[in-house]
Motif scaffolding. Structure first.
Motif, mmCIF file in Angstrom:
data_model
loop_
_atom_site.group_PDB
_atom_site.id
_atom_site.type_symbol
_atom_site.label_atom_id
_atom_site.label_comp_id
_atom_site.label_asym_id
_atom_site.label_seq_id
_atom_site.Cartn_x
_atom_site.Cartn_y
_atom_site.Cartn_z
ATOM 1 N N TRP A 199 65.488 30.456 25.890
ATOM 2 C CA TRP A 199 66.557 31.174 25.173
ATOM 3 C C TRP A 199 67.939 30.689 25.567
ATOM 4 N N GLN A 200 68.066 30.143 26.796
ATOM 5 C CA GLN A 200 69.363 29.597 27.185
ATOM 6 C C GLN A 200 69.653 28.269 26.478
ATOM 7 N N PRO A 210 71.411 27.349 20.753
ATOM 8 C CA PRO A 210 72.847 27.400 20.462
ATOM 9 C C PRO A 210 73.239 28.617 19.633
ATOM 10 N N ASP A 211 72.329 29.133 18.806
ATOM 11 C CA ASP A 211 72.627 30.286 17.949
ATOM 12 C C ASP A 211 71.588 31.358 18.218
ATOM 13 N N LEU A 212 71.929 32.312 19.092
ATOM 14 C CA LEU A 212 70.974 33.352 19.462
ATOM 15 C C LEU A 212 70.666 34.278 18.293
ATOM 16 N N ALA A 213 71.570 34.366 17.344
ATOM 17 C CA ALA A 213 71.324 35.252 16.198
ATOM 18 C C ALA A 213 70.123 34.775 15.392
ATOM 19 N N ASP A 253 60.262 27.309 21.267
ATOM 20 C CA ASP A 253 61.564 27.818 20.854
ATOM 21 C C ASP A 253 62.119 26.931 19.758
ATOM 22 N N ASN A 254 63.102 27.451 19.055
ATOM 23 C CA ASN A 254 63.776 26.663 18.011
ATOM 24 C C ASN A 254 65.178 26.280 18.452
ATOM 25 N N GLY A 255 65.316 25.945 19.748
ATOM 26 C CA GLY A 255 66.614 25.613 20.323
ATOM 27 C C GLY A 255 67.051 24.196 20.027
ATOM 28 N N ALA A 256 67.943 23.679 20.900
ATOM 29 C CA ALA A 256 68.569 22.376 20.651
ATOM 30 C C ALA A 256 67.614 21.215 20.848
ATOM 31 N N GLY A 257 66.539 21.406 21.617
ATOM 32 C CA GLY A 257 65.620 20.306 21.874
ATOM 33 C C GLY A 257 66.162 19.340 22.916
ATOM 34 N N MET A 258 65.366 18.324 23.249
ATOM 35 C CA MET A 258 65.724 17.368 24.304
ATOM 36 C C MET A 258 65.486 15.945 23.826
ATOM 37 N N ASP A 259 66.322 15.032 24.316
ATOM 38 C CA ASP A 259 66.104 13.623 24.017
ATOM 39 C C ASP A 259 65.163 13.014 25.052
ATOM 40 N N PRO A 310 64.036 18.030 40.820
ATOM 41 C CA PRO A 310 64.829 19.110 41.422
ATOM 42 C C PRO A 310 66.325 18.863 41.240
ATOM 43 N N PHE A 311 67.057 19.889 40.889
ATOM 44 C CA PHE A 311 68.514 19.899 40.756
ATOM 45 C C PHE A 311 69.009 19.139 39.516
ATOM 46 N N PHE A 312 68.091 18.693 38.669
ATOM 47 C CA PHE A 312 68.531 18.084 37.413
ATOM 48 C C PHE A 312 68.709 19.187 36.376
ATOM 49 N N THR A 313 69.882 19.254 35.785
ATOM 50 C CA THR A 313 70.154 20.272 34.784
ATOM 51 C C THR A 313 71.137 19.716 33.764
ATOM 52 N N THR A 314 70.989 20.162 32.542
ATOM 53 C CA THR A 314 71.930 19.789 31.478
ATOM 54 C C THR A 314 72.949 20.893 31.237
ATOM 55 N N LYS A 315 72.875 21.954 32.028
ATOM 56 C CA LYS A 315 73.806 23.066 31.858
ATOM 57 C C LYS A 315 75.135 22.733 32.536
ATOM 58 N N PRO A 316 76.210 23.391 32.119
ATOM 59 C CA PRO A 316 77.511 23.152 32.758
ATOM 60 C C PRO A 316 77.481 23.571 34.224
ATOM 61 N N PRO A 317 78.406 23.028 35.046
ATOM 62 C CA PRO A 317 78.475 23.416 36.461
ATOM 63 C C PRO A 317 78.608 24.929 36.611
#
Length: 673
Positions: free
Chosen positions: A406-407, A410-413, A455-461, A471-478
């Motif tokens: 869910w994180q 991009p559009d939770l609605a 999920d129907n989220g942004a997906g991954m390349d 470990p510690f790899f993330t695409t989220k902002p700091p």
């Protein structure tokens, strides 16, 4: 042509005058056609060089040459005769020890002159060059020592070059760091070797400033170029030197920062891991503290609601409300227990379970945290076989995957999250989407289990999927992600010999499919039965009515509730808020009891301390402890303190009477010897 004695004497006088003007010894030889060498003259300064007088040397020339080693004598004669044969200038250096034993280096030079009689006349000039040779030897030894030092310091690259930037020195460290051999580098410009094009102007300016100011330059960290065109991070220091023979020289001392940077990255990763571990530990501590206070409140709510339910008729409208209060309170109690289970680090306890129960519990916990606009769908096939797994860790896996899902929307609605549990035939599918398969893809039963989160989220390349479980790899902002969630999932699945398949692409969401081996013919552990809804007083066994119960709890609401419950159940309740007051009354004989129940966390005296004191006064009377959070430390210390039972809150209302029946039976109906 032979020289008359008068002429020879005149020549000797002239030679003596000449030797007074220059340092060193003068010798004159005549070399005959048969290469016989005749000493004609030797100056008096022979004494200063060999320690042999001129007269003694004229009488026995071997006194001069025997001061050198045998091999040195052979080389000396051969070099002299070769020069005579070729009629070229003779030049030679050799080592001797004079008659006093002092080591010396001598340098001789002569020009052969052919005479009319066919002989060759050579006037040799011999100098003591010991100091010059020593200085040169020391310089060479120093250069060699420095080269050996530079070549053996790991990660140290040293290049020497002139003001024209042409390389004159290239150590082994430079070969390792930049890829150019010394043969390839010497004679080429630094600009052509390691300095990137965009740095040419700055590098030239730095060298020019260093030459003009005669001062070293601290260049700091630079990205230079290797032979293969790749970049390397180094720490540079530019040093300027002036050599009496070679003139001005610049030396660039480079430290390879690759290993240091990797070590620094590892240190930062370990620090981050430590901080995350401390956060999790703090979370567990906080959850334990909150659970204790929260469960006290829930115990009062559930207990009073149950007592009220006993006071009303089953058809009374209030009974429905009370049942709803009990139902909601039970959910709140279970929620706290799930938080505690999730925050505690536990040993892997695998047992045969139905994953459908894990899905149900996880969904109940997720609904409290997921955005209300997110659509959550759950599908569990009842034909799914059980698995051998740790239920708490399976819940952690599912919660991590759903939270990540869910994180990533991009559009939770318009977000959709789908959890599916179904049977799967054979081993996990070995297709391209399998990113990680901790469990071997062989030896799987015919029918297994697949748990999928979509999920129907942004997906991954593709690049993200390659590092998904690092470990510690993330695409989220700091500050918004630790990069530990999927690493934990991977570790848990590895411990369970399970496999995970990831199917994702940018713009079309992600599906994580988990594959578990079925538990064969084993039956899943039965779920705990629902709590009995019969009246509290009716649960008291015959013969236990009137049992004296000492109950100590610093919470006034709990005390009031327990007092009413015990009285309604036919027990004699002795309720205290102050543990010290209760202990003093027992010591003074003001109160007597058959069994004692005390809260664990109380100000002034803990439940363990009170239990020890009561057991010391009455060893035969059981003591139980009740607590909103029964930690592992309490479970470990309880047996040594003589604790007969541990009763969790807010289950006190239900489990209290079970404990009273069990413990009072030991007092009221002791076993026969």
């Amino acid at each position: 042509m032979l020289t008359s004695p008068a002429t020879a004497a005149e020549n000797h006088r002239q030679l003596d005058e000449l030797t007074e003007l220059v340092p060193g010894a003068l010798l004159r030889y005549r070399v005959h056609a048969d290469e016989r060498v005749e000493l004609l003259y030797i100056s008096r300064y022979a004494l200063d060089i060999w320690g042999v007088t001129a007269e003694a040397a004229m009488a026995d020339e071997s006194l001069l040459w025997n001061t050198g080693e045998r091999q040195a004598q052979i080389e000396l004669r051969e070099s002299f005769m070769q020069a005579v044969r070729q009629r070229r200038i003779w030049w030679h250096e050799w080592r001797i020890k004079d008659t006093q034993g002092h080591p010396k280096w001598l340098r001789g030079t002569a020009k052969p002159l052919e005479q009319m009689d066919g002989t060759v006349l050579c006037t040799a000039f011999i100098m003591d060059v010991t100091e010059s040779i020593r200085a040169r030897a020391l310089e060479y030894a120093g250069d060699l020592r420095n080269r050996q030092i530079f070549d053996n310091v790991p990660g140290l690259a040293v290049q020497g070059y002139g003001p024209d930037l042409i390389v004159t020195y290239w150590n082994a460290g430079s070969e390792r760091l930049y890829g150019f051999s010394a043969q390839e580098a010497l004679g080429r410009s630094m600009l052509d070797l390691v300095v990137p094009t965009h740095m040419h102007a700055a590098f030239k300016a730095t060298v020019q400033h260093m030459v003009q100011s005669r001062t070293p330059v601290l260049s700091g960290v630079q990205w230079l170029r290797r032979k293969d065109g790749s970049s390397v991070e180094v720490h540079c220091n530019e040093v300027f030197m002036e050599h009496p023979d070679r003139g001005m020289e610049c030396f660039c001392v480079d430290f390879d920062l690759t290993e240091r940077r990797a070590a620094e990255d590892q240190r930062l990763a370990l620090e981050m891991q430590l901080r995350e571990s401390q956060k999790l530990e703090a979370l567990g501590t906080l959850a334990g503290g909150v659970a204790h206070d929260f469960n006290n409140i829930m115990a009062a709510i559930l207990g009073n609601a149950r007592l009220a339910l006993e006071d009303v008729q089953s058809q009374d409208p209030a009974a429905i409300s009370l049942q709803e209060i009990l139902k909601a309170g039970g959910r709140a109690r279970d929620l706290v227990q799930r938080i505690l289970s999730f925050s505690r680090r536990q040993v892997l306890e695998r047992r045969v379970i139905a994953l459908s129960s894990v899905v149900d519990e996880s969904v109940r916990l997720l609904r409290a945290t997921l955005p209300r606009t997110l659509e959550l769908r759950v599908a569990c096939d009842p034909q799914t076989p059980p698995v051998l797994a740790d239920a708490t860790q399976m819940q952690q896996v599912l919660l991590n995957l759903c939270t990540n899902a869910w994180q990533a929307m991009p559009d939770l609605a318009c977000g959709k999250l789908h959890i599916e549990l179904r049977p799967h035939r054979g081993a996990p599918p070995p297709r391209h989407g399998v990113v990680s398969a901790p469990g071997a893809l062989t030896d799987w039963p015919e029918v297994n289990v697949c748990l999928a989160v979509s999920d129907n989220g942004a997906g991954m390349d593709a690049q993200t999927m390659e590092r998904l479980f690092e470990p510690f790899f993330t695409t989220k902002p700091p500050g918004e992600g630790t990069g530990l969630g999927l690493a934990v999932v991977h570790g848990i699945l590895r411990d369970h010999q399970a496999a995970i398949e990831v199917d994702s692409a940018p713009g079309r969401g992600s599906t994580f499919s988990l594959y578990f081996r079925a538990a064969g013919q084993l039956e899943a552990a039965p779920e705990p039965p629902d709590e009995p809804q019969r009246a509290t007083a009716a649960r008291v066994a015959a013969g236990l009515a009137g049992t004296r119960i000492l109950y100590v709890d610093d919470d006034e609401m709990i005390n009031h509730l327990i007092g009413r419950m015990l009285q309604r159940g036919g027990f004699r309740a002795l309720v205290y808020r102050d543990p010290r007051q209760a202990l003093n009354d027992v010591r003074e004989g003001k109160v007597d009891y058959d069994l004692a129940i005390t809260d664990f966390a109380m100000p002034g005296m803990s439940g363990l301390e009170l239990a020890r004191e009561l057991r010391a006064l009455h060893p035969g009377r059981p003591v139980a402890i009740t607590s909103g959070f029964i930690a592992e430390e309490l479970r470990r210390l309880a047996p040594a303190a003589g604790i007969a039972d541990l009763i969790p809150k807010p289950n006190t209302c239900e489990e209290l009477f079970d404990a009273i029946e069990r413990l009072a039976s030991r007092v009221c109906r002791p076993a026969l010897p």
